[in-house]
Write a protein that holds these residues in place. Structure first.
Motif, mmCIF file in Angstrom:
data_model
loop_
_atom_site.group_PDB
_atom_site.id
_atom_site.type_symbol
_atom_site.label_atom_id
_atom_site.label_comp_id
_atom_site.label_asym_id
_atom_site.label_seq_id
_atom_site.Cartn_x
_atom_site.Cartn_y
_atom_site.Cartn_z
ATOM 1 N N GLU A 120 -0.877 5.098 16.833
ATOM 2 C CA GLU A 120 -1.946 4.186 16.458
ATOM 3 C C GLU A 120 -2.268 3.279 17.635
ATOM 4 O O GLU A 120 -1.452 3.096 18.545
ATOM 5 N N ASP A 170 -8.524 -6.029 22.252
ATOM 6 C CA ASP A 170 -9.045 -4.795 21.674
ATOM 7 C C ASP A 170 -10.445 -4.597 22.254
ATOM 8 O O ASP A 170 -11.322 -5.442 22.048
ATOM 9 N N THR A 203 -15.565 -5.419 9.025
ATOM 10 C CA THR A 203 -15.419 -4.692 7.772
ATOM 11 C C THR A 203 -14.426 -5.446 6.902
ATOM 12 O O THR A 203 -13.310 -5.745 7.350
ATOM 13 N N ARG A 219 -8.520 -7.489 3.123
ATOM 14 C CA ARG A 219 -8.234 -6.666 4.307
ATOM 15 C C ARG A 219 -9.462 -6.675 5.222
ATOM 16 O O ARG A 219 -10.571 -6.413 4.777
ATOM 17 N N SER A 221 -11.116 -5.485 9.048
ATOM 18 C CA SER A 221 -11.037 -4.613 10.221
ATOM 19 C C SER A 221 -12.061 -5.081 11.243
ATOM 20 O O SER A 221 -13.245 -5.242 10.919
ATOM 21 N N SER A 224 -10.633 -1.826 16.391
ATOM 22 C CA SER A 224 -9.626 -0.919 15.838
ATOM 23 C C SER A 224 -8.454 -1.686 15.246
ATOM 24 O O SER A 224 -7.442 -1.092 14.886
ATOM 25 N N THR A 225 -8.593 -2.997 15.120
ATOM 26 C CA THR A 225 -7.507 -3.856 14.648
ATOM 27 C C THR A 225 -7.665 -4.171 13.168
ATOM 28 O O THR A 225 -8.731 -4.590 12.724
ATOM 29 N N LYS A 226 -6.592 -3.978 12.419
ATOM 30 C CA LYS A 226 -6.589 -4.255 10.983
ATOM 31 C C LYS A 226 -5.825 -5.548 10.716
ATOM 32 O O LYS A 226 -4.781 -5.798 11.317
#
Length: 235
Positions: A120, A170, A203, A219, A221, A224-226
């Motif tokens: 990941e 990121d 998101t 949650r 996003s 590419s970081t959650k």
């Protein structure tokens, strides 16, 4: 000779020099190297015409026998692999959004000679310096790659630039990407996240939004970081 073939041969030579006498497992280090390079190719995500984001965190699953033979040399192996992976990535226009890390785990379901690779993209997060007591006192925290940040008034700006309160390395995140606004009296606070005109947007709970409320379990996003919002129970 292609880039992959040349780099693979470079790594094979280095690895064989280190492990020729020490390692006799059925899984050979050069096999792991080749799989890691192919993992970069398979997981590359387009950022721009000449740049693609690739994973930087790898978990290698090994059988009991292969793990017992390889793991004692994992630090030495990683010291050989990581510079070569960086060179391979650089020559193909791949971008890492944090340090390369290679981990190993023993898998009881794998036969000798077989291994798995999970990967990941994990962004490097600059901790803004919140104390453990501040985290414990917060009603909600924002957790990013294992680091918790208290959500307190007036909130924080998330971005890649030095002016952001929470800096995330990121490439899919803008310099000032989004802000989380915390307002209202203690015990009755309202928290929202707002996009700051970023290139890739935000998101929230699976939906692309410009602004959304933030509650326990939200949650988020970005790039590419959650991220996860939750109560800091058990701090």
């Amino acid at each position: 000779m292609g880039v992959f073939d040349r780099v693979e041969k470079q790594i094979e030579g280095a690895v064989n020099r280190v492990f020729a006498r020490a390692f006799r497992g059925d899984v050979q280090p050069v096999e792991i190297t080749a799989r890691l390079c192919k993992e970069l190719d398979a997981e590359a995500q387009v950022l721009s015409r000449d740049k693609r984001l690739v994973p930087n965190d790898f978990l290698i699953g090994l059988s009991k026998q292969d793990y017992a033979r390889l793991f004692p040399y994992s630090k030495t192996l990683n010291a050989e692999l990581i510079p070569e992976l960086r060179q391979y990535a650089g020559e193909r226009g791949y971008v890492f959004n944090g340090p390369i890390a290679i981990h190993y785990e023993e898998r009881s379901d794998l036969p000798t000679g077989r291994f798995t690779v999970d990967s990941e993209a994990v962004a490097n997060v600059v901790d803004p310096g919140a104390s453990a007591s501040a985290v414990r006192r917060a009603v909600l925290v924002l957790e990013v790659n294992g680091v918790r940040h208290p959500l307190q008034p007036p909130g924080l700006v998330i971005g890649r630039g030095s002016e952001a309160d929470l800096r995330i390395n990121d490439p899919g995140i803008s310099r000032r990407h989004a802000e989380i606004v915390v307002s209202g009296p203690e015990g009755a606070q309202t928290i929202v996240i707002r996009d700051l005109g970023s290139t890739n947007g935000i998101t929230v709970d699976g939906e692309k939004v410009r602004e959304a409320p933030v509650v326990d379990g939200t949650r988020i996003s970005i790039g590419s970081t959650k991220m996860l919002v939750h109560a800091p129970a058990g701090s």
